[in-house]
Design a protein around this motif. Structure first.
Motif, mmCIF file in Angstrom:
data_model
loop_
_atom_site.group_PDB
_atom_site.id
_atom_site.type_symbol
_atom_site.label_atom_id
_atom_site.label_comp_id
_atom_site.label_asym_id
_atom_site.label_seq_id
_atom_site.Cartn_x
_atom_site.Cartn_y
_atom_site.Cartn_z
ATOM 1 N N ILE A 1 10.680 -1.811 -7.589
ATOM 2 C CA ILE A 1 9.325 -2.285 -6.799
ATOM 3 C C ILE A 1 8.268 -1.744 -7.069
ATOM 4 C CG2 ILE A 1 8.567 -3.453 -4.454
ATOM 5 C CD1 ILE A 1 11.102 -4.749 -5.150
ATOM 6 N N SER A 2 7.373 -2.540 -7.426
ATOM 7 C CA SER A 2 5.929 -1.838 -7.927
ATOM 8 C C SER A 2 5.198 -1.670 -6.676
ATOM 9 C CB SER A 2 5.222 -2.697 -9.050
ATOM 10 O OG SER A 2 4.786 -3.942 -8.714
ATOM 11 N N TYR A 3 4.033 -0.816 -6.748
ATOM 12 C CA TYR A 3 3.406 -0.506 -5.648
ATOM 13 C C TYR A 3 1.737 -0.523 -6.298
ATOM 14 C CZ TYR A 3 0.905 2.127 -1.778
ATOM 15 O OH TYR A 3 0.052 2.176 -0.780
ATOM 16 N N PRO A 4 1.060 -1.190 -5.472
ATOM 17 C CA PRO A 4 1.113 -1.846 -3.919
ATOM 18 C C PRO A 4 1.432 -3.271 -4.270
ATOM 19 C CG PRO A 4 -1.447 -1.847 -4.825
ATOM 20 C CD PRO A 4 -0.501 -1.108 -6.015
ATOM 21 N N SER A 5 1.447 -4.000 -5.425
ATOM 22 C CA SER A 5 1.759 -5.388 -5.434
ATOM 23 C C SER A 5 3.003 -5.902 -5.150
ATOM 24 C CB SER A 5 1.339 -5.854 -6.837
ATOM 25 O OG SER A 5 2.405 -5.767 -7.745
ATOM 26 N N GLY A 6 3.871 -4.961 -4.919
ATOM 27 C CA GLY A 6 5.240 -5.622 -4.760
ATOM 28 C C GLY A 6 6.045 -6.408 -5.663
ATOM 29 N N LYS A 7 5.847 -6.095 -6.950
ATOM 30 C CA LYS A 7 6.437 -6.775 -8.061
ATOM 31 C C LYS A 7 7.936 -6.241 -8.240
ATOM 32 C CE LYS A 7 2.288 -8.558 -10.453
ATOM 33 N NZ LYS A 7 1.199 -8.189 -11.269
ATOM 34 N N ALA B 1 0.361 -9.327 7.502
ATOM 35 C CA ALA B 1 0.433 -7.713 7.482
ATOM 36 C C ALA B 1 -1.002 -7.388 7.854
ATOM 37 C CB ALA B 1 0.870 -7.345 6.000
ATOM 38 N N HIS B 2 -2.046 -7.979 7.563
ATOM 39 C CA HIS B 2 -3.372 -7.559 7.827
ATOM 40 C C HIS B 2 -3.412 -7.728 9.296
ATOM 41 C CE1 HIS B 2 -7.767 -8.456 8.894
ATOM 42 N NE2 HIS B 2 -7.837 -7.378 7.792
ATOM 43 N N VAL C 1 9.050 -8.358 -15.685
ATOM 44 C CA VAL C 1 8.540 -8.296 -14.486
ATOM 45 C C VAL C 1 8.572 -9.732 -13.709
ATOM 46 C CG1 VAL C 1 6.453 -8.115 -13.017
ATOM 47 C CG2 VAL C 1 6.687 -6.779 -15.025
ATOM 48 N N PHE C 2 8.775 -9.641 -12.317
ATOM 49 C CA PHE C 2 9.102 -10.893 -11.704
ATOM 50 C C PHE C 2 8.443 -10.803 -10.403
ATOM 51 C CE2 PHE C 2 12.910 -9.822 -13.932
ATOM 52 C CZ PHE C 2 13.468 -10.823 -14.539
ATOM 53 N N ASP C 3 7.654 -11.909 -10.179
ATOM 54 C CA ASP C 3 6.803 -11.978 -9.098
ATOM 55 C C ASP C 3 6.971 -12.735 -7.904
ATOM 56 O OD1 ASP C 3 4.206 -11.101 -10.620
ATOM 57 O OD2 ASP C 3 3.899 -12.954 -11.446
ATOM 58 N N GLU C 4 8.362 -13.106 -7.863
ATOM 59 C CA GLU C 4 8.642 -14.006 -6.934
ATOM 60 C C GLU C 4 8.629 -13.225 -5.529
ATOM 61 O OE1 GLU C 4 9.950 -14.074 -9.770
ATOM 62 O OE2 GLU C 4 11.202 -15.746 -10.031
ATOM 63 N N VAL C 5 9.008 -11.996 -5.594
ATOM 64 C CA VAL C 5 9.332 -11.037 -4.354
ATOM 65 C C VAL C 5 8.052 -10.445 -3.811
ATOM 66 C CG1 VAL C 5 11.711 -10.632 -4.664
ATOM 67 C CG2 VAL C 5 9.856 -8.846 -5.301
ATOM 68 N N ALA C 6 6.841 -10.327 -4.730
ATOM 69 C CA ALA C 6 5.598 -9.918 -4.213
ATOM 70 C C ALA C 6 5.035 -10.823 -2.862
ATOM 71 C CB ALA C 6 4.617 -9.886 -5.398
ATOM 72 N N PRO C 7 4.509 -9.971 -1.880
ATOM 73 C CA PRO C 7 3.872 -10.819 -0.783
ATOM 74 C C PRO C 7 2.756 -11.922 -1.345
ATOM 75 C CG PRO C 7 3.132 -8.638 -0.873
ATOM 76 C CD PRO C 7 4.138 -8.836 -1.891
ATOM 77 N N LYS C 8 2.864 -13.004 -0.617
ATOM 78 C CA LYS C 8 1.928 -14.066 -0.899
ATOM 79 C C LYS C 8 0.866 -13.935 -0.116
ATOM 80 C CE LYS C 8 4.637 -15.482 -4.521
ATOM 81 N NZ LYS C 8 5.484 -14.570 -4.228
ATOM 82 N N GLU C 9 0.018 -14.915 0.028
ATOM 83 C CA GLU C 9 -1.413 -14.820 0.830
ATOM 84 C C GLU C 9 -0.876 -14.832 2.098
ATOM 85 O OE1 GLU C 9 -5.727 -17.412 1.178
ATOM 86 O OE2 GLU C 9 -4.135 -18.079 -0.136
ATOM 87 N N LYS C 10 0.048 -15.776 2.506
ATOM 88 C CA LYS C 10 0.341 -15.752 3.916
ATOM 89 C C LYS C 10 0.698 -14.513 4.715
ATOM 90 C CE LYS C 10 3.199 -18.411 7.044
ATOM 91 N NZ LYS C 10 4.553 -18.411 7.492
#
Lengths: 400, 391
Positions: free
Chosen positions: A174-180, A207-208, A193-202
């Motif tokens: 898992i990459s940091y900070p994007s979470g890929k 988190a914010h 690289v797979f983007d599916e698990v990276a957090p989306k806008e919602k």
């Protein structure tokens, strides 16, 4: 109330004031447990310097304990080797010598072919922030630590989490900070690289709203089941699986266990695979231990070993019990054990004797902030690493 | 190493050189725990007195007027809520040049350490400031759930230093900027005793090997001594890890005298940069019976004559059966002399470091057992080694 104060509170409080440490409890001090001093400034002994020794990666290889550390901002981490039988530090290596600008080796060590280990790094933050690197680590003759820089799998990203497959031919991370999510083929050195698990806008907005960053919502641990599927957590209190054969990601229907309203804190930060193939996981959000059955893809909440959030490490001991580290700052870590018959046993802060040159009479070392746990391959020992300004190793036997 | 101990005049209680002073207006008062300090700006001694549960009175003794006054109770003056209960002041009380005093608060033990976020748990110890004109100012918690066992101050900058319990974290606090920095854990299983500063404002504690650890203000860093402070052969690890229990400064000679939990007296010669010379003065007393590292000395004062004064005993550890003893130690000859013997019923133990007023009177924060269990009454000892105390 006055009687309560006189009879209970005053005697209890009196003990704290100037006398040696007495209390209404006993420490976990099993016979033959010991601590190894690995950190000490200004010493003629081989020791790690201050603020560069938080033990965030551990592996036991035969008699050798291999550690990787996290440093404070602006400082570089170390790799080190200690001997279990000799109860002493053997070798250490400043990562700055191989890869400058790194802050942490916090992925744990992943076993490759033979005795080759792999780990990932996180760099320091700031405007000149560099990417994290993949490390290949071997212990050579004379316990020399050899590090090979395998480069950065994802440009500009650190490596937050890493796992090797059972064959030791591929790495998952898992990459940091994007979470890929990424895969790395050790032979070809190719990354996918797979983007599916990276957090989306919602998820990022949630988190914010909860004032938490990627350290809290990114998956901190991965595990592979007996059939080769890889499991990890994703923002939103979810578990994902990666199928290496199909190179596809899917999500389980069952969420991580949560305390109501705090689902945004869901994060798996530890896994351990039982001999029967079941996967035990620790949820950082509220400190629940859970078990995932790979056959049914269902999750059972086993409850919280302590009142605190965090469950930073899990490992099976030679006695068949699952050991873990629950809680942490601003409280203290608690060592606990779990088995299906007895359930949880909270072992609290371990306190082991440290005997070193200059303190031959021994001093008692109490572990407060504990971050890592590793069992020896023969099941004889469980090794705990501290996360402090001056961190030490704490070892206890786990043979049946 | 120990010179032979000699015996001088003995007295069961007060005499012309010794006065026992009670704390008024606090019927539940139980004890004092190192919570005493001298304020040169007003020639006053300040003491934190506790019921050893949840109420702390802050007292001022006016050394010129010979009056002891209760200024108020901490929980009221600091507007503490019930969930912010404090067990006692364990720190010494340090004074700034402007006459304000600083100290920290402490939870006690079991409830503090283990209940934490429980409704009866401990929120954490506070840094606090008090002066006669403005009263008490709460400077905030040091570390969540942790007591602050001792504080000291850099009188030039106002920077406060703290050591916490049970994790022994070293804190550096700038009250002006409200900047709290945690420099990390310095040791492990022990109850921290004293921090002390040198004349440049550097602050000292010990690591688990009983090596001095200096917060060096010029470099803003921790400097660790290469060697451990002197200890008797066979000193248990629990004594080593605890380190220094009291100190007294002789600035004219450039010496800070230390006493350790392992009953060693040490002359430390601090230097502005780095760690200075350490001189072993021997043991606090020689009994010829018990191990030399055994005596318990949680206090130390220095007279205007340059001699050291301390009271041995406490927590069931006495060099004479059921007696505490007041000792004079001459650093020049390294000779301890027992000046007074007190039945533990009149003085059970005493604490305090480096408290001397303008008349050369020395002060100890003491208590005496009053019955079964640990019930006790606190009182202050005023002692002048050279002249009769003016009443």
């Amino acid at each position: 109330m006055r009687n309560l104060i006189q009879n209970i509170l005053i005697p209890a409080l009196t003990l704290a004031s100037s006398a040696p440490l007495f209390a209404q409890y006993e420490f976990f001090t099993p016979k033959d447990a010991f601590a190894i001093e690995v950190s000490l400034p200004n010493s003629s002994e081989k020791r790690l310097p201050m603020y560069r020794n938080a033990i965030t990666s551990l592996h036991v290889q035969g008699d050798r304990v291999i550690g990787g550390t996290t440093a404070k901002e602006g400082l570089s981490p170390y790799l080190f080797v200690t001997s279990l039988s000799g109860r002493k530090m053997l070798a250490m290596k400043d990562l700055q010598e191989t890869i400058p600008g790194q802050k942490a080796i916090a992925t744990g060590f992943c076993k490759g072919a033979g005795n080759v280990l792999y780990a990932g790094t996180l760099s320091h933050s700031g405007k000149d922030q560099q990417a994290g690197h993949l490390l290949q680590v071997t212990i050579g003759s004379g316990d020399a630590i050899e590090v090979k820089d395998l480069g950065s799998p994802i440009a500009g990203e650190g490596i937050f989490t890493l796992l090797s497959n059972a064959q030791g031919t591929a790495l998952y991370g898992i990459s940091y900070p994007s979470g890929k999510f990424f895969t790395y083929d050790i032979a070809s050195k190719k990354t996918q690289v797979f983007d599916e698990v990276a957090p989306k806008e919602k998820e990022l907005k949630n988190a914010h709203d909860f004032a938490v960053g990627p350290e809290v919502y990114l998956c901190k641990a991965l595990i592979q089941d007996s059939k080769g599927l890889v499991y990890g957590s994703a923002a939103g209190n979810r578990i994902f699986t990666f199928d290496p054969a199909k190179k596809s990601i899917s999500f389980l229907e069952t969420p991580l266990p949560a305390v109501w309203g705090r689902e945004v804190l869901g994060q798996v930060e530890a896994w351990a695979k039982a001999p029967n193939g079941k996967l035990y996981g620790g949820n950082a959000g509220d400190g629940q231990l859970f078990v995932l059955d790979p056959a049914t893809k269902t999750i059972k909440n086993l409850g919280k070993p302590t009142m605190m959030p965090r469950l930073q490490a899990l490992a099976f001991g030679g006695d068949g019990k699952l050991y873990g580290l629950a809680g942490g700052a601003p409280g203290y870590s608690h060592l606990f054990s779990y088995d299906e018959k007895a359930g949880f046993v909270d072992l609290g802060n371990p306190e082991f004797k440290m005997v070193e040159p200059g303190i031959e009479q021994g001093i008692l070392w109490r572990g407060f902030q504990l971050s890592t746990l590793a069992s020896s391959a023969d099941g004889k020992y469980m090794v705990i690493g501290e996360d402090e300004a001056l961190s030490q190793l704490m070892i206890f036997p786990t043979t049946k | 190493m120990c010179a032979a101990t000699s015996f001088a005049q003995k007295s069961p209680t007060e005499d012309k050189n010794t006065v026992f002073i009670e704390y008024p207006d606090f019927p539940e008062a139980h004890s004092t725990w190192g919570s005493i300090g001298y304020n040169a700006a007003s020639n006053t001694v300040h003491i934190g007195v506790t019921n050893h549960a949840n109420n702390i009175g802050l007292y001022t003794f006016d050394a010129s007027q010979k009056t002891m006054k209760l200024n108020g109770f901490i929980k009221e003056m600091a507007n503490l809520r019930p969930y912010q209960w404090q067990g006692k002041i364990h720190s010494k009380i340090v004074a700034a040049p402007d006459g304000s005093i600083y100290f920290s608060t402490d939870g006690g033990e079991s409830r503090e350490e283990y209940l934490m976020e429980h409704p009866q748990g401990y929120a954490g110890g506070f840094f606090m400031k008090w002066d006669a004109k403005n009263g008490l100012k709460n400077l905030g918690i040091g570390m969540q759930y942790e007591s602050i066992k001792d504080v000291d101050i850099d009188p030039k900058t106002g920077t406060l230093y703290g050591i916490t319990y049970p994790q022994a974290h070293f804190l550096v606090y700038n009250p002006e900027k409200n900047q709290m920095r945690d420099l990390g854990r310095l040791a492990s299983s022990h109850v921290p005793r004293v921090l002390f500063t040198d004349w440049w404002g550097n602050c000292y504690y010990v690591d688990w090997r009983q090596r001095l650890v200096k917060y060096e203000k010029d470099s803003d860093s921790l400097v660790f001594a290469r060697e451990a402070l002197p200890a008797f052969p066979g000193t248990p690890g629990s004594k080593i890890i605890t380190g220094v229990t009291a100190y007294a400064k002789d600035e004219a000679k450039g010496i800070i005298y230390l006493v350790t939990y392992g009953a060693k007296l040490i002359a430390f010669h601090p230097e502005k940069q780095g760690i200075g010379k350490v001189e072993d003065l021997g043991g606090v007393i020689e009994t010829g019976k018990a191990p030399a590292w055994g005596p318990y000395v949680p206090n130390l004062n220095i007279g205007q004559n340059g001699k050291l004064y301390y009271i041995i005993g406490g927590h069931g550890n006495y060099v004479l059966k059921d007696k505490t003893v007041l000792v004079e130690f001459d650093p020049a000859t390294k000779k301890p002399t027992i000046l007074r013997e007190y039945p533990t019923t009149s003085m059970t133990e005493a604490t305090g470091s480096d408290i001397r007023d303008k008349d050369g009177n020395l002060y100890f924060a003491a208590r005496r057992r009053t019955g079964e269990g640990d019930s006790s009454r606190p009182f202050m000892i005023q002692f002048n080694p050279e002249k009769e105390i003016r009443k």
